[in-house]
Design a protein around this motif. Structure first.
Motif, mmCIF file in Angstrom:
data_model
loop_
_atom_site.group_PDB
_atom_site.id
_atom_site.type_symbol
_atom_site.label_atom_id
_atom_site.label_comp_id
_atom_site.label_asym_id
_atom_site.label_seq_id
_atom_site.Cartn_x
_atom_site.Cartn_y
_atom_site.Cartn_z
ATOM 1 N N VAL B 48 0.794 -1.083 0.015
ATOM 2 C CA VAL B 48 -0.076 -0.087 0.033
ATOM 3 C C VAL B 48 0.739 1.328 -0.061
ATOM 4 O O VAL B 48 0.515 2.124 -0.692
ATOM 5 C CB VAL B 48 -0.953 0.045 1.213
ATOM 6 C CG1 VAL B 48 -1.765 1.336 1.204
ATOM 7 C CG2 VAL B 48 -2.003 -1.333 1.100
ATOM 8 N N GLN B 56 -3.518 6.174 -2.561
ATOM 9 C CA GLN B 56 -4.000 5.564 -1.207
ATOM 10 C C GLN B 56 -4.925 6.137 -0.509
ATOM 11 O O GLN B 56 -5.808 5.308 0.110
ATOM 12 C CB GLN B 56 -2.722 6.005 -0.095
ATOM 13 C CG GLN B 56 -1.426 5.308 -0.455
ATOM 14 C CD GLN B 56 -0.172 5.984 0.315
ATOM 15 O OE1 GLN B 56 -0.350 6.994 1.017
ATOM 16 N NE2 GLN B 56 1.064 5.774 0.058
ATOM 17 N N ALA B 57 -5.305 7.434 -0.952
ATOM 18 C CA ALA B 57 -6.648 7.923 -0.374
ATOM 19 C C ALA B 57 -7.700 7.332 -1.179
ATOM 20 O O ALA B 57 -8.924 7.169 -0.515
ATOM 21 C CB ALA B 57 -6.483 9.512 -0.577
ATOM 22 N N THR B 60 -8.399 3.991 0.126
ATOM 23 C CA THR B 60 -9.207 3.852 1.596
ATOM 24 C C THR B 60 -10.584 4.345 1.247
ATOM 25 O O THR B 60 -11.371 3.461 1.759
ATOM 26 C CB THR B 60 -8.678 4.965 2.348
ATOM 27 O OG1 THR B 60 -7.258 4.839 2.446
ATOM 28 C CG2 THR B 60 -9.192 5.427 3.721
ATOM 29 N N VAL B 64 -13.597 1.576 2.458
ATOM 30 C CA VAL B 64 -14.748 1.801 3.474
ATOM 31 C C VAL B 64 -15.889 1.793 2.864
ATOM 32 O O VAL B 64 -17.025 1.391 3.408
ATOM 33 C CB VAL B 64 -14.446 3.102 3.916
ATOM 34 C CG1 VAL B 64 -13.142 3.147 4.960
ATOM 35 C CG2 VAL B 64 -14.450 4.252 3.127
ATOM 36 N N GLY B 67 -16.680 -1.913 2.465
ATOM 37 C CA GLY B 67 -16.913 -2.709 3.542
ATOM 38 C C GLY B 67 -18.308 -2.520 4.136
ATOM 39 O O GLY B 67 -18.910 -3.134 4.540
ATOM 40 N N ILE B 81 -10.942 -6.564 6.849
ATOM 41 C CA ILE B 81 -9.987 -6.003 5.890
ATOM 42 C C ILE B 81 -8.789 -6.230 5.783
ATOM 43 O O ILE B 81 -7.939 -5.772 6.742
ATOM 44 C CB ILE B 81 -10.507 -4.381 5.629
ATOM 45 C CG1 ILE B 81 -11.953 -4.077 5.581
ATOM 46 C CG2 ILE B 81 -9.547 -3.613 4.576
ATOM 47 C CD1 ILE B 81 -12.459 -2.792 5.620
ATOM 48 N N ALA B 82 -8.049 -6.598 4.816
ATOM 49 C CA ALA B 82 -6.515 -6.943 4.960
ATOM 50 C C ALA B 82 -5.776 -6.960 3.514
ATOM 51 O O ALA B 82 -6.562 -7.483 2.529
ATOM 52 C CB ALA B 82 -6.508 -8.274 5.451
ATOM 53 N N ALA B 83 -4.513 -6.434 3.692
ATOM 54 C CA ALA B 83 -3.529 -6.389 2.444
ATOM 55 C C ALA B 83 -2.536 -7.330 2.992
ATOM 56 O O ALA B 83 -2.020 -7.018 3.910
ATOM 57 C CB ALA B 83 -3.340 -5.154 2.069
#
Lengths: 135, 135
Positions: B48, B56-57, B60, B64, B67, B81-83
């Motif tokens: 990331v 990155q923004a 995100t 969300v 999710g 939630i996972a990288a």
């Protein structure tokens, strides 16, 4: 508004090494892998999408800053970043340095085996290296 | 600049259901848990923190949004939630709806057992419900 109170299990399993703008940055008491935990200092939040948009942006910034520092310090093969929280519901984000020779590679660390404590000097050394990389 | 090419294993294990501003949103071919995968459409990125700050923004925001939609659709007890990317190095983010009666609760899904395919009508129904929640 409720005050933020750190979850008891997070308090037991990790040690605060730095307070960031949003998160308490904590080092897990488990020497099997360099393992940081970011805990947003907000009450009653379980999911990233329940944070305000500004806090979401802050969390992202803190995750990538800490992730890059951990990569620099460890030379890890992969950084794992995850918000799981099936057991501890207070929102917390794991940032873990994984190596191809670590005990559960390439499977995830969560739920695997039992933690192996650092001796105090090794813990302090890891803490110092991470804090230096964040300066 | 290299063009983005989806990793072969991600292509095999999941199906694209929507293209977002940054990510290809994919539904995993595994009926054990509602499991979405966000793949930033950027070449040669594993972490990331190697994305640009704008990406990155965006990631995100898309995490969300997806999710919250998955939570609304499933009524899950927890969204994970996972990288991780220890095996597939192309950056991808898992967004998984977990329930206390699912096959590996409260442990993580990665590396557990083998996938159980949907039948086509169930897959289509899940896809439709997720897309409706994202509208």
């Amino acid at each position: 508004m409720q005050p933020f109170v750190l979850d008891a299990r997070l308090a037991e399993d990790s040690v605060s090494i730095l307070k960031l703008g949003l998160c308490d940055l904590r080092l897990a008491k488990d020497s099997r892998w360099p393992w940081l935990i970011l805990v947003p200092q907000r009450a009653d939040i379980s999911e990233v999408f329940d944070l305000t948009p500004l806090d979401q942006a802050m969390l992202t910034f803190e995750q990538v800053t800490v992730g890059a520092a951990l990569k620099a310090v460890t030379g890890a093969d992969k950084i794992n970043i995850a918000a799981i929280g099936n057991i501890v519901r207070q929102l917390h984000v794991h940032v873990v340095a994984r190596s191809e020779d670590d005990p559960n590679w390439p499977k995830p660390i969560w739920g695997y085996g039992t933690s192996v404590p650092y001796d105090q000097s090794a813990f302090d050394a890891m803490k110092t290296r991470i804090l230096e990389a964040l300066q």
